[in-house]
Design an enzyme around this catalytic site. Sequence first.
Site, PDB file in Angstrom:
ATOM      1  N   GLN A 193       0.842  -1.185   0.000  1.00 12.07           N
ATOM      2  CA  GLN A 193       0.000   0.000   0.000  1.00 12.07           C
ATOM      3  C   GLN A 193       0.885   1.246   0.000  1.00 12.07           C
ATOM      4  OE1 GLN A 193      -0.090  -2.403   2.329  1.00 12.07           O
ATOM      5  NE2 GLN A 193      -2.095  -3.387   2.219  1.00 12.07           N
ATOM      6  N   ASP A 216      -3.473   1.369  -3.801  1.00 11.27           N
ATOM      7  CA  ASP A 216      -4.076   2.358  -2.895  1.00 11.27           C
ATOM      8  C   ASP A 216      -3.671   3.792  -3.238  1.00 11.27           C
ATOM      9  OD1 ASP A 216      -5.038   0.102  -1.711  1.00 11.27           O
ATOM     10  OD2 ASP A 216      -4.142   0.439   0.252  1.00 11.27           O
ATOM     11  N   ASP A 242      -6.729  -1.931  -5.966  1.00  9.34           N
ATOM     12  CA  ASP A 242      -7.581  -1.088  -5.106  1.00  9.34           C
ATOM     13  C   ASP A 242      -7.147   0.370  -5.163  1.00  9.34           C
ATOM     14  OD1 ASP A 242      -8.650  -3.539  -4.391  1.00  9.34           O
ATOM     15  OD2 ASP A 242      -7.615  -3.641  -2.464  1.00  9.34           O
ATOM     16  N   ARG A 306     -14.006  -4.358  -6.146  1.00 11.76           N
ATOM     17  CA  ARG A 306     -14.377  -5.295  -5.092  1.00 11.76           C
ATOM     18  C   ARG A 306     -14.720  -4.474  -3.850  1.00 11.76           C
ATOM     19  NH1 ARG A 306      -8.828  -8.154  -2.760  1.00 11.76           N
ATOM     20  NH2 ARG A 306      -7.524  -6.273  -2.601  1.00 11.76           N
ATOM     21  N   TRP A 308     -14.295  -3.320  -0.146  1.00 10.19           N
ATOM     22  CA  TRP A 308     -13.328  -3.304   0.942  1.00 10.19           C
ATOM     23  C   TRP A 308     -14.130  -3.418   2.239  1.00 10.19           C
ATOM     24  CZ3 TRP A 308     -10.753   1.590   3.326  1.00 10.19           C
ATOM     25  CH2 TRP A 308      -9.881   1.210   4.345  1.00 10.19           C
TER      26      TRP A 308
END
EC number: 3.1.1.11
Length: 382
Positions: A193, A216, A242, A306, A308
């Site tokens: 991340q 991220d 993500d 998706r 989280w």
Amino acid sequence: MKIIVLLLLAVVLASADQTAPGTASRPILTASESNYFTTATYLQGWSPPSISTSKADYTVGNGYNTIQAAVNAAINTGGTTRKYIKINAGTYQEVVYIPNTKVPLTIYGGGSSPSDTLITLNMPAQTTPSAYKSLVGSLFNSADPAYSMYNSCASKSGTIGTSCSTVFWVKAPAVQIVNLSIENSAKNTGDQQAVALQTNSDQIQIHNARLLGHQDTLYAGSGSSSVERSYYTNTYIEGDIDFVFGGGSAIFESCTFYVKADRRSDTAVVFAPDTDPHKMYGYFVYKSTITGDSAWSSSKKAYLGRAWDSGVSSSSAYVPGTSPNGQLIIKESTIDGIINTSGPWTTATSGRTYSGNNANSRDLNNDNYNRFWEYNNSGNGA
């Protein structure tokens, strides 16, 4: 006439998978359902003010050596009049922290394009506190407005974590960020991340910007019970895993989402919303483009998103109506052929299997299903 017929046929074929109610793996909104989801409904009564870059109360590169110093000076003046910070074109290796303040700020790049002004740092979540202090400690003194933000990260044990990996961190309302690039350049082959921009406040405007990273990249909203609205226009956002995530209400209008394959090519996920189940509005993507590296065009392994499920350790621990249930609408946008068209959504971070609602009569906020919807999109991935 033949040309017209062929063109019409091509349009029909391109949008054939966007017919309501869709499938269980790819639900599609009806026209009437889509009317519930507009820029205005996601703004929830907020009218974003116009953005001006015609004045500069503080200039970085001419009077202030760091962006943080200019931010500190603007906040220390007090009051509620908007302050304008111009960042001269160039590359700035630093973090920028804006604590909660009543002073509205406009921070803008002084170049002719957002690429001319770059704020960048290599700072993954796995950074140790000692390394963090070496990287950014010189920017902060104990009397500074943002010192508590810095100290909360510097005093961690082990590693600094996702939030503290942020390059540009906004905790104040009514901040405008314009015509600049923000990058977290951290890169390895595993999970790492590394946040470029994080917003934990309300009424944030991002215009004509570039948000660069891998995993991220953009942390849009903390998922708190308070309202956290942000409005992104004409902005480029890139990453692989993500790379747009969080629990706020975010509108993305005329934006580009670019899926990279230079770090890993096994899988990619664009959106990972963490919306409170009691909130109707999470992320709204409107008249935007989702595209990426050519590697995804052949493998078709990239996913639109998706859920989280923040704080949920496993699928068995998920409680509908209590646990987060990410909400996302992609409407009237172009989706290139980098997406798995038959299954664009994937398993939640908790391991909860994706479940789409394609019933003819349905509650769009039924927490027994995922709240991911599309309407009237086009492109080879639609």
